[in-house]
Write a protein that holds these residues in place. Structure first.
Motif, PDB file in Angstrom:
ATOM      1  N   UNK A   1      14.519  21.824  -7.870  1.00 54.42           N
ATOM      2  CA  UNK A   1      13.893  21.357  -6.633  1.00 54.42           C
ATOM      3  C   UNK A   1      14.206  19.874  -6.427  1.00 54.42           C
ATOM      4  N   UNK A   2      14.699  19.538  -5.241  1.00 55.75           N
ATOM      5  CA  UNK A   2      14.829  18.140  -4.816  1.00 55.75           C
ATOM      6  C   UNK A   2      13.575  17.782  -4.027  1.00 55.75           C
ATOM      7  N   UNK A   3      12.923  16.681  -4.407  1.00 57.08           N
ATOM      8  CA  UNK A   3      11.594  16.386  -3.858  1.00 57.08           C
ATOM      9  C   UNK A   3      11.501  14.936  -3.413  1.00 57.08           C
ATOM     10  N   UNK A   4      10.711  14.725  -2.349  1.00 58.01           N
ATOM     11  CA  UNK A   4      10.402  13.381  -1.850  1.00 58.01           C
ATOM     12  C   UNK A   4       8.901  13.315  -1.605  1.00 58.01           C
ATOM     13  N   UNK A   5       8.233  12.336  -2.217  1.00 55.43           N
ATOM     14  CA  UNK A   5       6.788  12.160  -2.050  1.00 55.43           C
ATOM     15  C   UNK A   5       6.520  10.758  -1.525  1.00 55.43           C
ATOM     16  N   UNK A   6       5.628  10.650  -0.547  1.00 52.68           N
ATOM     17  CA  UNK A   6       5.308   9.373   0.106  1.00 52.68           C
ATOM     18  C   UNK A   6       3.792   9.243   0.197  1.00 52.68           C
ATOM     19  N   UNK A   7       3.265   8.077  -0.195  1.00 56.12           N
ATOM     20  CA  UNK A   7       1.821   7.857  -0.170  1.00 56.12           C
ATOM     21  C   UNK A   7       1.503   6.494   0.412  1.00 56.12           C
ATOM     22  N   UNK A   8       0.472   6.448   1.240  1.00 59.10           N
ATOM     23  CA  UNK A   8      -0.044   5.184   1.762  1.00 59.10           C
ATOM     24  C   UNK A   8      -1.548   5.152   1.512  1.00 59.10           C
ATOM     25  N   UNK A   9      -2.026   4.030   0.952  1.00 60.58           N
ATOM     26  CA  UNK A   9      -3.458   3.851   0.707  1.00 60.58           C
ATOM     27  C   UNK A   9      -3.890   2.517   1.301  1.00 60.58           C
ATOM     28  N   UNK A  10      -4.744   2.558   2.299  1.00 55.41           N
ATOM     29  CA  UNK A  10      -5.323   1.353   2.891  1.00 55.41           C
ATOM     30  C   UNK A  10      -6.836   1.502   2.837  1.00 55.41           C
ATOM     31  N   UNK A  11      -7.418   1.049   1.739  1.00 54.56           N
ATOM     32  CA  UNK A  11      -8.834   1.243   1.459  1.00 54.56           C
ATOM     33  C   UNK A  11      -9.478  -0.084   1.087  1.00 54.56           C
TER      34      UNK A  11
ATOM     35  N   UNK B   1       0.810  -1.226   0.000  1.00 62.31           N
ATOM     36  CA  UNK B   1       0.000   0.000   0.000  1.00 62.31           C
ATOM     37  C   UNK B   1       0.837   1.267   0.000  1.00 62.31           C
ATOM     38  N   UNK B   2       2.169   1.134   0.071  1.00 62.13           N
ATOM     39  CA  UNK B   2       3.031   2.306   0.228  1.00 62.13           C
ATOM     40  C   UNK B   2       3.848   2.529  -1.040  1.00 62.13           C
TER      41      UNK B   2
END
Length: 619
Positions: free
Chosen positions: A428-438, A397-398
């Motif tokens: 731009x230095x970027x970090x994106x994090x996503x969690x989906x528990x559906x 999920x991550x």
């Protein structure tokens, strides 16, 4: 940090509670109170039959036995059969007592009694359940390799197995749970690689005098199996390495059903296959001399190339048209190319993305570019470009993605008749994090999503100023009660926070700043209407905070009505933050691509109603 008037929230909750309470009172007036204990089922209480009954059937029994007697005895099932012949009555009547007694024993009523009386026109079944048998002892033991695991590993395995057990001490004995519980125990062994596990002892000792049951089970685990070779069926366009690299295991690793499910999930989400299954070859397991499990993968491939077209409409962007091209096997390497031109009334953009296949640990590389023209109102036009390169990883999920982006823009504004043009750029230095528990990504009713982003730029390294950006968004779905006036309802909460750390917003590209308003932001306000004001014109700010609460209740299988309140705003700093409130309601229409949302909301700050139309949720 988010404040706001309390009266709109109180008004919304009072309205929702009032509506649901009224519905519950109306249902109560129509149905009448349920009898205490619910131990008697008469024709007036039973569901109305679709056809005329062959005979009247009255049942007086403990609640747990009412439905089984009506649905599992011959005399219950034949009551509504159109092919019933009265000559059958004597046989049905004679068998009824034995059938009911069998159902009683299965439910743990070993000391009860049953009386059946009547004639071909009316039958009465009276059951005195007596004391119900309670499980007072459960003994579950293992033998074989599973019983010889190291202490910590063995404890975790035992907990994994016993979580499946359905008759703990203190519960009522139930024959169905007894049989199902044993099957679930064996399934738990299979999931952890003991594919030849079997019951060697299965014993239920019932003490009728003390209405108690002692249960004893012993499982011989058999050998622990390992993953074997993967056999792939259905590949025609893509290389087998694409499938092999998606495995979260290697040949010889201990077999684990959860890892096999993860493999199947990765195949389905890879973008190459319309369907995909990964299953153990259990026939080969029975014949195998070595404890290995061959895995059989069945796939149906997407076409490697396709043209994508579409039209649509939203209240934020207006009418929309799309023309795109996708290639899932660029250079015969499995690289995925995605490109499109999207034309909307307020925004026009074109993009191209290139992504490598995911490796066994979920890693992939990606690069791409986007150009965009945004016209939120007649006084502002923004031209943007973004070129990026980065590496990401997805595990269950991550998902996260680290990238370097070159952002460049031209901002044209008309402030009180004076036209200005501003150029900005940043590396731009970027970090994106996503969690989906559906429970569903199309139409979720339970679960949550969390998105977090952090990016930074340094003055002199292409950028014209130092800045860092933090953004968080959380969405939570709470399913309501399965009974009563709020049956099937859902409560949805959303919280959004953003902050740009810089001395000012003057040289920060606007895609890093914040504005609010629209169907996926603050309802009751037009798209990007809210933000710091510059001579009457809303511009991007360094601070953002939004909170939302929505209540949905089903009307039927396709429609739900909703009531909501949104509070928040965008500002140049939280010292100048003034929350705006939106209150409203709408309709949700279930579709294969997600819910279609139609809302009417009142903006407390703008003193006007705004109609919103959108599809799905922003995750």
């Amino acid at each position: 940090m988010i404040g706001g008037p309390r009266k709109p929230l109180a008004w919304l909750l009072a309205a929702v509670i009032g509506l649901t309470a009224s519905a519950g009172q109306a249902q109560g007036q129509q149905q009448g109170p349920a009898p205490a204990g619910a131990t008697v089922e008469s024709p007036s209480q039973a569901p109305a039959p679709a056809a005329k009954a062959n005979y009247e059937l009255i049942i007086e029994a403990p609640e747990e036995l009412l439905n089984p007697i009506r649905q599992r005895t011959l005399i219950g099932r034949w009551q509504m059969r159109p092919d019933y012949d009265p000559i059958q009555f004597e046989g049905l009547f004679e068998r009824a007592k034995g059938e009911v007694e069998s159902l009683m024993r299965a439910a743990g009523f070993f000391s009860g009694s049953v009386e059946i009386s009547g004639d071909p026109a009316s039958i009465r079944i009276v059951v005195d359940g007596g004391a119900r048998t309670t499980v007072n002892q459960v003994e579950i033991s293992f033998k074989g390799p599973a019983a010889q695991l190291p202490e910590a590993q063995g404890q975790r395995f035992r907990e994994h197995v016993l979580r499946r057990w359905q008759l703990p001490e203190g519960s009522f004995f139930n024959a169905e749970f007894w049989d199902a519980g044993k099957r679930r125990l064996i399934d738990a062994f299979h999931q952890k690689g003991y594919l030849r596990a079997r019951l060697t002892v299965s014993e239920a000792r019932v003490d009728m005098e003390n209405t108690s049951a002692a249960l004893r089970i012993e499982v011989d685990s058999g050998p622990a199996f390992a993953f074997g070779a993967v056999r792939i069926n259905g590949l025609q366009r893509y290389a087998g390495e694409i499938v092999q690299d998606l495995r979260p295991f290697r040949e010889g690793d201990p077999y684990d059903y959860d890892r096999l499910i993860l493999f199947q999930q990765r195949l389905r989400e890879s973008g190459y296959f319309s369907t995909a299954t990964a299953l153990p070859d259990l026939i080969a397991v029975e014949k195998a001399e070595q404890p290995t499990v061959p895995i059989v993968v069945e796939v149906s491939e997407f076409r490697s190339k396709r043209i994508v077209t579409g039209i649509g409409f939203s209240s934020d962007q207006g009418a929309r048209g799309q023309l795109g091209f996708e290639h899932r096997d660029l250079f015969d390497l499995g690289w995925q190319l995605e490109s499109a031109l999207l034309l909307e009334q307020k925004r026009q953009r074109a993009f191209i993305n290139l992504r490598t296949p995911a490796q066994s640990e979920g890693h992939y590389w990606a690069t791409g570019a986007r150009i965009e023209r945004l016209v939120p109102d007649d006084n502002e036009t923004t031209l943007r470009s973004n070129f990026y390169f980065g590496r990401g990883r997805r595990v269950e999920e991550v998902e996260y993605f680290m990238s370097v982006q070159h952002q460049r823009e031209r901002l044209d504004q008309n402030l009180t008749g004076v036209a200005t043009r501003d150029y900005r750029q940043a590396l731009v230095a970027s970090y994106a994090w996503n969690m989906r528990r559906l429970d569903s990504r199309i139409d979720p009713r339970d679960g949550y999503t969390i998105s977090a982003q952090f990016s930074t730029a340094v003055k002199g390294v292409v950028s014209e100023t130092n800045f860092s950006r933090l953004y968080l968004r959380m969405l939570k779905f709470w399913p309501m009660s399965d009974e009563g006036p709020i049956k099937g309802s859902t409560l949805i909460g959303m919280a959004e926070f953003g902050q740009v750390f810089s001395s000012s917003s003057q040289y920060v590209p606007s895609e890093n700043l914040f504005r609010a308003g629209g169907s996926q932001s603050l309802r009751g306000y037009h798209y990007l209407e809210l933000g710091p004001a510059a001579v009457g014109l809303s511009i991007g700010g360094r601070s953002l905070a939004i909170a939302s609460l929505e209540y949905q209740r089903p009307i039927n299988n396709l429609l739900r009505w909703a009531a909501f309140i949104d509070v928040g705003n965008a500002a140049d700093s939280f010292r100048n933050f003034k929350p705006a409130v939106g209150i409203g309601g709408g309709i949700r229409v279930k579709t294969p691509i997600g819910p279609v949302n139609a809302d009417l909301a009142w903006g407390q700050a703008s003193h006007q109603f705004v109609f919103h139309f959108s599809v799905g949720y922003v995750f």
